[in-house]
Scaffold this motif. Structure first.
Motif, short mmCIF file in Angstrom:
data_model
loop_
_atom_site.label_atom_id
_atom_site.label_comp_id
_atom_site.label_asym_id
_atom_site.label_seq_id
_atom_site.Cartn_x
_atom_site.Cartn_y
_atom_site.Cartn_z
N LEU A 33 0.82 -1.22 0.00
CA LEU A 33 0.00 0.00 0.00
C LEU A 33 0.85 1.27 0.00
CD1 LEU A 33 -2.65 -1.21 2.59
CD2 LEU A 33 -3.14 -0.65 0.20
N GLY A 34 2.18 1.10 -0.03
CA GLY A 34 3.05 2.26 -0.04
C GLY A 34 3.43 2.77 1.33
N ARG A 35 3.28 1.91 2.37
CA ARG A 35 3.67 2.22 3.75
C ARG A 35 3.02 3.52 4.26
NH1 ARG A 35 7.56 -0.88 5.82
NH2 ARG A 35 8.12 0.72 7.34
N PRO A 36 1.70 3.60 4.26
CA PRO A 36 1.02 4.83 4.69
C PRO A 36 1.31 5.20 6.14
CG PRO A 36 -0.55 3.01 4.50
CD PRO A 36 0.73 2.55 3.88
N HIS A 37 1.67 4.23 6.97
CA HIS A 37 1.94 4.52 8.38
C HIS A 37 3.19 5.37 8.58
CE1 HIS A 37 4.06 0.94 7.21
NE2 HIS A 37 4.75 0.87 8.34
N MET A 130 -5.04 3.21 6.91
CA MET A 130 -5.44 3.83 5.64
C MET A 130 -6.41 4.99 5.89
SD MET A 130 -5.97 0.33 3.42
CE MET A 130 -6.44 1.13 1.87
N HIS A 131 -7.33 4.80 6.85
CA HIS A 131 -8.29 5.86 7.18
C HIS A 131 -7.58 7.09 7.73
CE1 HIS A 131 -11.97 7.77 8.34
NE2 HIS A 131 -11.80 7.59 9.64
N TYR A 132 -6.65 6.89 8.67
CA TYR A 132 -5.96 8.03 9.28
C TYR A 132 -5.06 8.73 8.26
CZ TYR A 132 -7.54 5.73 13.53
OH TYR A 132 -8.32 5.14 14.49
N ALA A 133 -4.45 7.96 7.36
CA ALA A 133 -3.62 8.58 6.32
C ALA A 133 -4.47 9.41 5.37
CB ALA A 133 -2.87 7.49 5.56
N ARG A 134 -5.62 8.89 4.99
CA ARG A 134 -6.52 9.65 4.11
C ARG A 134 -7.01 10.93 4.78
NH1 ARG A 134 -10.87 5.90 0.92
NH2 ARG A 134 -9.43 4.62 -0.31
N GLN A 135 -7.27 10.84 6.08
CA GLN A 135 -7.78 11.99 6.82
C GLN A 135 -6.68 12.97 7.22
OE1 GLN A 135 -11.08 12.70 7.72
NE2 GLN A 135 -11.64 11.08 6.29
#
Length: 432
Positions: A33-37, A130-135
């Motif tokens: 997913l591209g390491r969003p964390h 993913m949710h926190y990265a999007r937000q």
């Protein structure tokens, strides 16, 4: 299949069924997913009891200070979406469905590799990231699910690591001594990342050694920061807090029990430490954030007539904390006790601190297979106190109907405790 049904289709990690703990599946999903964390800032919280309350205090103070805060907790008490919030707002059905749509092919790809099929909690943890990265949240308050070292949440490098108390729970997975369990909790400690803890005794020794091995600063309760309760009652508590070079008098919380002073104190210490890292939280924000914190199912008063209290004391330490709080709050009163516990818990040790406070017990069970049978609970209670009256109820709703009948014409309190799953069902009777 709905997004929630898809998430529930994965196996739970319960120490059985051949599912092995480890971070391989989490890393594999996040890499794809591209390491969003990596773009997020976390405060990682582990411990046996008090994790959810500590997270809630901390998130509330940060939000009051103007930050956009992601809060990840488990299990949920009211609805599935509770476990991942931004600014106190649950993830929406639309956002959940959209994220799951993006994640499904990634999960299928990982499941086809040697890493194997992810667990339900691993999928949930990736969905939340993913949710926190999007937000584009400013800070994520990130609660472990179980343990720490091999917990799905341990893929992040946080700003701070927080460890609440350490007690005997999940022994089948974490080990059967305090030292073994503490070593698993201390597994969230990362090189150079400050550690704050309210643990004590042998658990503290393990945490201190792990912090030292990682070159991590350790701030411990009663040495580096402390709290003294100055008032308490059914409407809340007041305490004074002291830390390195700073002190706050007259802090107030609505949550009940001496153990909540420890949780709030740890959250305040985290805010003070975050200020050193450039995340400014004023004293006013801390005061207001603490006062506004509520956390469902933790010594929660849900009705006044008769006085009715819910508490998810599902392990021995939690039951001891509940028993001590009730003795303080109602020293002259007895309780009609509603109890339901999961079959894999240390049931006699959960019951023992609470039975002396009860005039009678109603045993029940949450509507799920892992619940201990009411017959088993009744038998254990009889073994601990043969004189204590026990009634059996196959549903939480019926248990409350029986309890209300029993307290009529008395000043007794209804106390419902045990499994958080049962507490969730009980709350649904009071809040629609």
């Amino acid at each position: 299949m709905s997004a929630i049904d898809w998430i529930h289709s994965f196996d739970r990690f319960d120490g059985k069924g051949g599912i092995k703990p480890g971070l391989e599946r989490m890393v594999a999903m996040l890499d794809r997913l591209g390491r969003p964390h990596d773009a997020l800032r976390f405060v990682h919280v582990a411990g046996t009891n008090g994790k959810g309350s500590t997270c809630s205090y901390l998130a509330s103070m940060l939000q009051t200070a103007g930050y956009k805060v992601g809060l990840y907790t488990s299990p949920y008490l009211i609805q599935f979406h509770d476990r991942m919030t931004v600014g106190g707002v649950n993830i929406s059905d639309a956002d959940l469905a959209d994220i799951v749509g993006q994640l499904r092919p990634v999960v299928e790809e990982v499941a086809a590799t040697e890493a194997g099929r992810p667990t339900e909690f691993e999928v949930l943890s990736v969905v939340s990231i993913m949710h926190y990265a999007r937000q584009e949240v400013d800070v994520v308050v990130w609660e472990t699910g179980l343990g720490g070292r091999l917990d799905s949440t341990n893929v992040v490098t946080p700003l701070l690591s927080l460890i609440t108390n350490v007690g005997m729970d999940h022994q089948a997975i974490l080990g059967d001594t305090i030292e073994q369990i503490a070593a698993e909790k201390a597994g969230i400690i990362k090189p150079g990342v400050p550690v704050l803890t309210t643990a004590w005794g042998k658990a503290l020794e393990v945490i201190a050694q792990t912090a030292d091995e990682n070159g991590s600063e350790l701030l411990q309760f009663d040495r580096d920061f402390s709290a003294e309760r100055t008032a308490f009652g059914w409407d809340g508590q007041t305490f004074d807090w002291q830390g390195p070079g700073v002190a706050f008098g007259g802090l107030q919380i609505k949550m009940l029990g001496q153990h909540q002073i420890f949780n709030a104190s740890l959250a305040v210490a985290a805010c003070v430490k975050l200020r050193e890292l450039g995340i400014e939280v004023s004293e006013e924000s801390m005061r207001a954030g603490l006062m506004n914190t509520v956390w469902a199912g933790r010594l929660e008063v849900v009705a006044q007539s008769p006085l009715t209290v819910l508490d998810g004391a599902h392990n021995p330490e939690g039951a001891q904390a509940l028993g001590a709080a009730l003795q303080e709050l109602m020293p002259e009163r007895k309780a009609v006790l509603i109890v339901g516990v999961m079959a894999d818990k240390a049931i006699p040790e959960v019951l023992a601190p609470l039975l002396p406070l009860a005039s009678q017990v109603i045993v029940t069970r949450a509507d799920m297979p892992r619940s201990a049978s009411v017959e088993t609970l009744a038998q254990m209670i009889h073994g601990l106190d043969p004189e204590l009256p026990v009634a059996l109820s196959q549903s939480v709703e019926e248990a409350f109907r029986l309890a209300r009948e029993r307290v009529q014409g008395t000043d007794e309190t209804i106390v419902c405790t045990g499994s958080l799953y049962m507490i969730s069902e009980a709350r649904a009777l009071f809040f629609h």
